[in-house]
Design an enzyme around this catalytic site. Structure first.
Site: not given
Ligand code: PAF
Length: 287
Positions: A42-43, A45, A69, A157-158, A193
Site C-alpha cells: 500500500h502507499e 510501503h 513471525q 507504524k511498526d 496496514s
Molecule cells: O514489517 C514487515 O512487513 C515485516 O515485519 C518485515 C520487516 C518485512 C519482516 O518480515
C-alpha cells in the site's frame, strides 16, 4: 504532467541472484536502498520505496510473508497475497529489483538459528505476540545478508519493530543505515496496514477510534496534561464511546525506549494495539 517512471524491474527468487546484483551495483559505485516487505503493498510501503529512490541510486524490495513471525493462531495462512499487483506497483515506483523468495529459500531443511533481541523485544508487541520479534529480527538479518544495501527502510507504524531492528543491526555490527519513515494514513486518519482489508465497513469506522484517541492524547498534552494515567483514561473513554474496539495496550514510551513513562516530560511515542472484530491493529503517534 510528469509520467510515472517505469524502470525495468528484475524479479529474483534466489538469494545468490539478488546478492550478486546488489554487489555488482555497489562495485560499480552505486548506492543501494532496500525495502523489506511482506507484500500486499500500500502507499505506506510505496513511500518507503520513494524514500529509497530519493536517497539511493538503486532500489531493492523484498516480498516475503515470513512464517516465523506469525504465532500459531495468527493470520499467516490468510495474510493478503497478490504478487502480480505488488510487482506492478514496484515497477511503477522505479524499483530495480524485487526479491521474492519461496519459504524453502529462506528456511532450508535444518534451519535452526533465531535472533533474540532481548529487552527491546520483550514488552508490548513482544508480550502480545510471543516469538514475533525473534522471527522479524532473524528474517531481517537474513535479508540484509542477501541484500547488502547501504540503507534499509522501515515504517514508523511498526514502531517497536523499528527499535528491534535498530538494536539488532547495532548489536550485530550490520553495515547498514536503518531509516524510519513516517506513517501514511488515509484521509480520515486510519494508519495504512495490509490488514485493513480484513475490516468490514462498520469495523473500519470503529477502527478510527485508534488514531482519534492518539490525536486526543496529543491535544491534551498540548493543553498541559502530563499525567499518563489521566491521558490513558481519556483515550480509553473515547474508544469505549465508539464501541467495538478491544484495547490490548496503550503505552507512553519515551523516544527510543520500551519502558513506559508515568509523566510526560519530553518527547514520547504513544503506541496502541487493539482488536476490531477479528482484526488486530496497531498505531502510534509522536508527541
Ligand atoms: O514489517 C514487515 O512487513 C515485516 O515485519 C518485515 C520487516 C518485512 C519482516 O518480515
Amino acid at each position: 504532467m510528469a509520467e510515472i517512471t517505469a524502470r525495468s524491474l528484475q524479479v529474483l527468487t534466489r538469494g545468490e541472484q539478488i546478492r550478486s546484483a546488489v554487489l555488482a551495483a555497489r562495485n560499480a559505485g552505486e548506492t543501494v536502498g532496500f525495502v523489506p516487505t511482506m507484500g500486499a503493498l500500500h502507499e505506506g510501503h510505496l513511500s518507503l520505496v520513494d524514500a529509497a529512490a530519493a536517497e539511493c541510486d538503486r532500489v531493492a524490495a523484498s516480498i516475503f510473508v515470513n512464517p516465523t513471525q506469525f504465532g500459531p493462531h495468527e493470520d499467516f495462512a490468510k495474510y493478503p497475497r497478490d504478487l502480480q499487483r505488488d510487482l506492478t506497483l514496484l515497477r511503477q515506483r522505479g524499483c530495480d529489483w524485487a526479491f521474492t523468495p519461496e519459504p524453502a529459500e529462506m528456511y532450508p531443511p535444518g534451519f535452526s538459528t533465531s535472533i533474540d533481541v532481548g529487552p527491546t523485544a520483550a514488552p508490548w508487541e513482544g508480550a502480545a505476540r510471543p516469538g514475533h520479534f525473534a522471527g522479524v529480527a532473524t528474517v531481517v538479518h537474513k535479508l540484509l545478508q542477501l541484500v547488502p544495501a547501504h540503507c534499509a527502510y522501515f515504517g514508523q507504524k511498526d514502531y517497536q519493530q523499528t527499535l528491534v531492528v535498530r538494536r539488532m543491526a547495532a548489536d550485530l555490527n550490520l553495515p547498514v543505515e536503518i531509516r524510519v519513515c513516517p506513517i501514511v494514513r488515509d484521509a480520515d486518519g486510519l494508519a495504512l496496514s495490509s490488514r485493513n482489508v480484513y475490516l468490514s465497513a462498520d469495523e473500519r469506522r470503529r477502527a478510527l477510534a485508534l488514531s482519534q484517541s492518539l490525536k486526543l492524547a496529543e491535544s491534551l498534552v498540548r493543553a498541559g496534561e502530563t499525567d499518563v494515567a489521566v491521558l490513558r483514561k481519556r483515550m480509553l473513554a473515547h474508544i469505549a464511546s465508539v464501541g467495538g474496539v478491544a484495547v490490548e495496550y496503550i503505552a507512553f514510551l519515551p523516544e527510543d525506549a520500551v519502558v513506559e513513562t508515568t509523566r510526560i516530560d519530553g518527547p514520547v511515542v504513544v503506541a496502541i494495539a487493539a482488536r476490531v472484530g477479528g482484526t488486530r491493529l496497531i498505531d502510534n503517534w509522536r508527541i
